[in-house]
Write a protein that holds these residues in place. Structure first.
Motif, PDB file in Angstrom:
ATOM      1  N   LYS A   1      41.324 103.254  75.968  1.00  0.00           N
ATOM      2  CA  LYS A   1      40.738 102.794  74.693  1.00  0.00           C
ATOM      3  C   LYS A   1      41.854 102.419  73.719  1.00  0.00           C
ATOM      4  N   GLY A   2      42.948 103.223  73.746  1.00  0.00           N
ATOM      5  CA  GLY A   2      44.093 102.942  72.864  1.00  0.00           C
ATOM      6  C   GLY A   2      44.712 101.589  73.165  1.00  0.00           C
ATOM      7  N   ASN A   3      44.710 101.203  74.454  1.00  0.00           N
ATOM      8  CA  ASN A   3      45.266  99.889  74.839  1.00  0.00           C
ATOM      9  C   ASN A   3      44.566  98.746  74.107  1.00  0.00           C
ATOM     10  N   THR A   4      43.270  98.935  73.797  1.00  0.00           N
ATOM     11  CA  THR A   4      42.537  97.845  73.145  1.00  0.00           C
ATOM     12  C   THR A   4      42.862  97.757  71.650  1.00  0.00           C
ATOM     13  N   ILE A   5      43.627  98.744  71.146  1.00  0.00           N
ATOM     14  CA  ILE A   5      43.995  98.762  69.717  1.00  0.00           C
ATOM     15  C   ILE A   5      45.472  98.402  69.524  1.00  0.00           C
ATOM     16  N   GLU A   6      46.371  99.059  70.304  1.00  0.00           N
ATOM     17  CA  GLU A   6      47.812  98.855  70.092  1.00  0.00           C
ATOM     18  C   GLU A   6      48.199  97.397  70.364  1.00  0.00           C
ATOM     19  N   GLY A   7      49.203  96.962  69.623  1.00  0.00           N
ATOM     20  CA  GLY A   7      49.663  95.571  69.797  1.00  0.00           C
ATOM     21  C   GLY A   7      48.678  94.553  69.237  1.00  0.00           C
ATOM     22  N   GLY A   8      47.700  95.037  68.447  1.00  0.00           N
ATOM     23  CA  GLY A   8      46.664  94.149  67.888  1.00  0.00           C
ATOM     24  C   GLY A   8      45.336  94.416  68.576  1.00  0.00           C
ATOM     25  N   THR A   9      44.293  94.666  67.787  1.00  0.00           N
ATOM     26  CA  THR A   9      43.004  95.078  68.367  1.00  0.00           C
ATOM     27  C   THR A   9      42.321  93.930  69.123  1.00  0.00           C
ATOM     28  N   SER A  10      41.316  94.295  69.912  1.00  0.00           N
ATOM     29  CA  SER A  10      40.570  93.269  70.659  1.00  0.00           C
ATOM     30  C   SER A  10      39.947  92.249  69.709  1.00  0.00           C
ATOM     31  N   CYS A  31      61.967 102.504  69.825  1.00  0.00           N
ATOM     32  CA  CYS A  31      60.565 102.555  69.390  1.00  0.00           C
ATOM     33  C   CYS A  31      60.311 101.393  68.431  1.00  0.00           C
ATOM     34  N   GLN A  32      59.030 101.202  68.118  1.00  0.00           N
ATOM     35  CA  GLN A  32      58.621 100.007  67.371  1.00  0.00           C
ATOM     36  C   GLN A  32      58.102 100.379  65.982  1.00  0.00           C
ATOM     37  N   GLY A  33      58.758  99.879  64.954  1.00  0.00           N
ATOM     38  CA  GLY A  33      58.323 100.164  63.577  1.00  0.00           C
ATOM     39  C   GLY A  33      57.655  98.964  62.943  1.00  0.00           C
ATOM     40  N   TYR A  34      56.432  98.697  63.367  1.00  0.00           N
ATOM     41  CA  TYR A  34      55.667  97.587  62.789  1.00  0.00           C
ATOM     42  C   TYR A  34      54.610  98.118  61.803  1.00  0.00           C
ATOM     43  N   SER A  35      53.637  98.910  62.332  1.00  0.00           N
ATOM     44  CA  SER A  35      52.474  99.307  61.521  1.00  0.00           C
ATOM     45  C   SER A  35      52.865 100.207  60.354  1.00  0.00           C
ATOM     46  N   LYS A  57      56.446 104.023  58.040  1.00  0.00           N
ATOM     47  CA  LYS A  57      55.710 103.392  59.145  1.00  0.00           C
ATOM     48  C   LYS A  57      54.738 104.427  59.698  1.00  0.00           C
ATOM     49  N   VAL A  58      53.741 103.950  60.431  1.00  0.00           N
ATOM     50  CA  VAL A  58      52.780 104.900  61.015  1.00  0.00           C
ATOM     51  C   VAL A  58      52.421 104.470  62.430  1.00  0.00           C
ATOM     52  N   TRP A  59      51.903 105.393  63.195  1.00  0.00           N
ATOM     53  CA  TRP A  59      51.561 105.167  64.609  1.00  0.00           C
ATOM     54  C   TRP A  59      52.792 104.763  65.415  1.00  0.00           C
ATOM     55  N   THR A  60      53.987 105.223  64.992  1.00  0.00           N
ATOM     56  CA  THR A  60      55.202 104.845  65.717  1.00  0.00           C
ATOM     57  C   THR A  60      55.292 105.695  66.986  1.00  0.00           C
TER      58      THR A  60
HETATM   59  C1  LIG Z   1      48.046 103.842  71.522  1.00  0.00           C
HETATM   60  C2  LIG Z   1      48.619 103.169  70.315  1.00  0.00           C
HETATM   61  C3  LIG Z   1      50.001 103.031  70.188  1.00  0.00           C
HETATM   62  C4  LIG Z   1      50.543 102.416  69.064  1.00  0.00           C
HETATM   63  N1  LIG Z   1      51.919 102.333  68.952  1.00  0.00           N
HETATM   64  C5  LIG Z   1      52.464 101.724  67.868  1.00  0.00           C
HETATM   65  C6  LIG Z   1      53.888 101.646  67.737  1.00  0.00           C
HETATM   66  O1  LIG Z   1      54.644 102.158  68.567  1.00  0.00           O
HETATM   67  N2  LIG Z   1      54.395 101.028  66.655  1.00  0.00           N
HETATM   68  C7  LIG Z   1      53.605 100.443  65.692  1.00  0.00           C
HETATM   69  O2  LIG Z   1      54.131  99.852  64.761  1.00  0.00           O
HETATM   70  N3  LIG Z   1      52.233 100.533  65.772  1.00  0.00           N
HETATM   71  C8  LIG Z   1      51.660 101.162  66.831  1.00  0.00           C
HETATM   72  N4  LIG Z   1      50.275 101.265  66.932  1.00  0.00           N
HETATM   73  C9  LIG Z   1      49.446 100.785  65.826  1.00  0.00           C
HETATM   74  C10 LIG Z   1      48.634  99.530  66.150  1.00  0.00           C
HETATM   75  O3  LIG Z   1      49.446  98.396  66.207  1.00  0.00           O
HETATM   76  C11 LIG Z   1      47.542  99.405  65.069  1.00  0.00           C
HETATM   77  O4  LIG Z   1      46.695 100.534  65.215  1.00  0.00           O
HETATM   78  C12 LIG Z   1      46.731  98.135  65.226  1.00  0.00           C
HETATM   79  O5  LIG Z   1      47.502  97.009  64.925  1.00  0.00           O
HETATM   80  C13 LIG Z   1      45.480  98.144  64.291  1.00  0.00           C
HETATM   81  O6  LIG Z   1      45.844  98.430  62.990  1.00  0.00           O
HETATM   82  P1  LIG Z   1      45.110  99.607  62.165  1.00  0.00           P
HETATM   83  O7  LIG Z   1      45.149 100.846  63.001  1.00  0.00           O
HETATM   84  O8  LIG Z   1      45.733  99.670  60.822  1.00  0.00           O
HETATM   85  O9  LIG Z   1      43.598  99.169  62.062  1.00  0.00           O
HETATM   86  P2  LIG Z   1      42.969  98.144  61.004  1.00  0.00           P
HETATM   87  O10 LIG Z   1      43.841  96.946  60.908  1.00  0.00           O
HETATM   88  O11 LIG Z   1      42.680  98.888  59.745  1.00  0.00           O
HETATM   89  O12 LIG Z   1      41.620  97.741  61.724  1.00  0.00           O
HETATM   90  C14 LIG Z   1      40.438  98.539  61.633  1.00  0.00           C
HETATM   91  C15 LIG Z   1      39.305  97.816  62.326  1.00  0.00           C
HETATM   92  O13 LIG Z   1      39.055  96.553  61.660  1.00  0.00           O
HETATM   93  C16 LIG Z   1      39.101  95.488  62.618  1.00  0.00           C
HETATM   94  N5  LIG Z   1      39.722  94.304  61.997  1.00  0.00           N
HETATM   95  C17 LIG Z   1      40.797  94.273  61.175  1.00  0.00           C
HETATM   96  N6  LIG Z   1      41.104  93.008  60.855  1.00  0.00           N
HETATM   97  C18 LIG Z   1      40.229  92.205  61.503  1.00  0.00           C
HETATM   98  C19 LIG Z   1      40.032  90.789  61.571  1.00  0.00           C
HETATM   99  N7  LIG Z   1      40.817  89.943  60.914  1.00  0.00           N
HETATM  100  N8  LIG Z   1      39.006  90.325  62.337  1.00  0.00           N
HETATM  101  C20 LIG Z   1      38.181  91.179  63.008  1.00  0.00           C
HETATM  102  N9  LIG Z   1      38.317  92.540  62.973  1.00  0.00           N
HETATM  103  C21 LIG Z   1      39.322  93.041  62.233  1.00  0.00           C
HETATM  104  C22 LIG Z   1      39.984  95.997  63.747  1.00  0.00           C
HETATM  105  O14 LIG Z   1      39.688  95.319  64.962  1.00  0.00           O
HETATM  106  C23 LIG Z   1      39.620  97.472  63.796  1.00  0.00           C
HETATM  107  O15 LIG Z   1      38.461  97.663  64.562  1.00  0.00           O
HETATM  108  C24 LIG Z   1      49.696 101.913  68.045  1.00  0.00           C
HETATM  109  C25 LIG Z   1      48.295 102.053  68.163  1.00  0.00           C
HETATM  110  C26 LIG Z   1      47.760 102.695  69.278  1.00  0.00           C
HETATM  111  C27 LIG Z   1      46.271 102.851  69.364  1.00  0.00           C
END
Ligand SMILES: Cc1cc2nc3c(=O)[nH]c(=O)nc-3n(C[C@H](O)[C@H](O)[C@H](O)COP(=O)(O)OP(=O)(O)OC[C@H]3O[C@@H](n4cnc5c(N)ncnc54)[C@H](O)[C@@H]3O)c2cc1C
Length: 397
Positions: free
Chosen positions: A372-381, A135-139, A167-170
């Motif tokens: 929808k989750g795909n557009t968030i995980e690994g860095g949001t759209s 599993c991935q411990g980034y967030s 870590k969270v969302w792991t």
């Molecule tokens: C299905 C799913 C699986 C996941 N699995 C893992 C996992 O296995 N391991 C792990 O480590 N993490 C995981 N994540 C976490 C994921 O990497 C984070 O949710 C993601 O990087 C966004 O971080 P955040 O949730 O803290 O949102 P935030 O960073 O708080 O962002 C909140 C909002 O602000 C916007 N925003 C933030 N910064 C900017 C910017 N510079 N410019 C424009 N808009 C911005 C974002 O787009 C978003 O809409 C997972 C998430 C999902 C949804």
């Protein structure tokens, strides 16, 4: 590696075709519908059917769990051309992936690039044999998009690191055997320069996980806690305090994977779903507006798949897509959301069922929510658009 001639490749294709037809069970030629349909390997994953077990075992014996990795790591040693043929033939008859693994799609490429010889021999064969669920411990609670702000610390204690933080969302932390983790090893350095990349056994004393319950009920997400966890120094990958380089490299692979690059799974075409659900005559849908909406989605899918094919070829020859992976991640995931929205409107109220005996109907709404989750995980759209603007289009910050 010897270059294969056209006729060698032709022979490889016909042999691959024959082997897949003989060995892939019919039930493994349907798209997976739910979590239980996927095999993740490791000590906490079980086969959901004899067919799934047989399919995994056959592919393992053939060394096609990761066909393009080197044979010394348990890979199949296939050339990019052979691997393409295998992928095409698997797609043609709808074979499922025998193993789902963040080890294959994320950690493996980073280990190939940054790990030393001993580390590669220690970790890669357990990925290709499905022995380790990674599993991935980034967030972290305060480090998502601003990942470099992470605070989980690893202190140098001579012969080991002492890791504390959370870590969270792991995803699947409660099931995984190991975690690849970003930790802070220098608090004085600027934030990108004090991060290291550490591999941690989830069985280590002081590691605990707590599943996160979402509005939809259970979820794969967990909080992961490190409470004074001793981690051997040989689990550090790459150079101390230079983990950000590895983190970024791994993210490019994660983004390609989420965007659909290199995926072999087959999904039903939107027009087929429409023909099953909407009025039609002689195979032509009656609703002309729907016809053009479907044509747009399917043409975009086809063009995207061709672009993916090109980048996959390049990736297999060792070229990393770099910032381009953000383009694939953004387009692939937003296109998937658009496709799922159209499918939801086609399936109507049937598609909105959450629990039902009709498994096809259930998977529509669940897949829609997951897209929808795909557009968030690994860095949001939004974050991907920022990277595309700066790093690909060279727009000013
Ligand atoms: C299905 C799913 C699986 C996941 N699995 C893992 C996992 O296995 N391991 C792990 O480590 N993490 C995981 N994540 C976490 C994921 O990497 C984070 O949710 C993601 O990087 C966004 O971080 P955040 O949730 O803290 O949102 P935030 O960073 O708080 O962002 C909140 C909002 O602000 C916007 N925003 C933030 N910064 C900017 C910017 N510079 N410019 C424009 N808009 C911005 C974002 O787009 C978003 O809409 C997972 C998430 C999902 C949804």
């Amino acid at each position: 590696m010897e270059t294969m001639t056209k006729s060698d490749l032709k022979e490889f294709r016909s042999e691959t075709k024959r082997w897949l037809e003989e060995n892939c069970p019919t039930s493994m030629r349907t798209p997976p519908k739910e979590f239980a349909d996927l095999y993740w390997g490791g000590r906490n994953s079980t086969f959901s059917s004899e067919d799934q077990k047989n399919w995994f075992t056959k592919m393992l014996e053939k060394k096609w769990i990761v066909p393009y990795w080197d044979t010394q790591y348990g890979g199949g040693g296939l050339s990019p051309e052979e691997n393409n043929i295998l992928t095409q033939e698997m797609i043609r008859i709808g074979c499922r992936k025998p193993l789902f693994s963040f080890g294959i799609s994320m950690l493996g490429p980073a280990l190939h690039q940054f790990a030393n010889k001993e580390q590669k021999m220690r970790f890669l064969p357990d990925i290709t044999s499905g022995k380790t669920w990674w599993c991935q411990g980034y967030s972290e609670p305060n480090a998502g998009s601003d990942l470099a702000g992470l605070q989980t610390k690893a202190e140098d204690k001579g012969d080991h690191y002492l890791v504390s933080g959370s870590k969270v969302w792991t995803s699947y932390a409660d099931k995984a055997d190991w975690i690849f983790c970003l930790v802070r090893t220098d608090f004085e350095a600027t934030k990108h320069n004090g991060i290291s990349f550490l591999l941690i056994d989830m069985k280590s004393a002081g590691v605990s996980t707590r599943p996160i319950k979402l509005i939809s009920g259970k979820s794969p997400f967990c909080e992961t806690f490190f409470d004074g966890v001793k981690v051997p120094k040989e689990n550090l990958i790459g150079t101390l305090n230079d983990g950000w380089t590895i983190a970024k490299y791994l993210l490019t692979h994660e983004r390609q994977m989420i965007g659909g690059v290199g995926e072999t799974d087959v999904r039903k075409a939107v027009h087929e779903i429409a023909l099953e659900n909407m009025p039609s005559k002689d195979g032509i849908l009656s609703d002309s507006i729907l016809r053009s909406e479907i044509a747009e989605i399917e043409m975009n899918d086809a063009v995207f798949e061709m672009t993916i094919q090109r980048i996959t070829d390049e990736a297999k020859t060792g070229v990393n897509a770099g910032a381009l992976s953000s383009f694939f991640k953004y387009y692939g995931t937003e296109q998937n959301v658009a496709r799922m929205e159209l499918i939801s409107s086609i399936t109507g109220t049937n598609g909105l069922l959450w629990e039902s005996d009709n498994k096809d109907a259930v998977s529509v709404v669940r897949t829609f929510c997951r897209s929808k989750g795909n557009t968030i995980e690994g860095g949001t759209s939004e974050v991907q658009l920022g990277i595309i603007s700066k790093r690909i289009l060279n727009l000013p910050s």
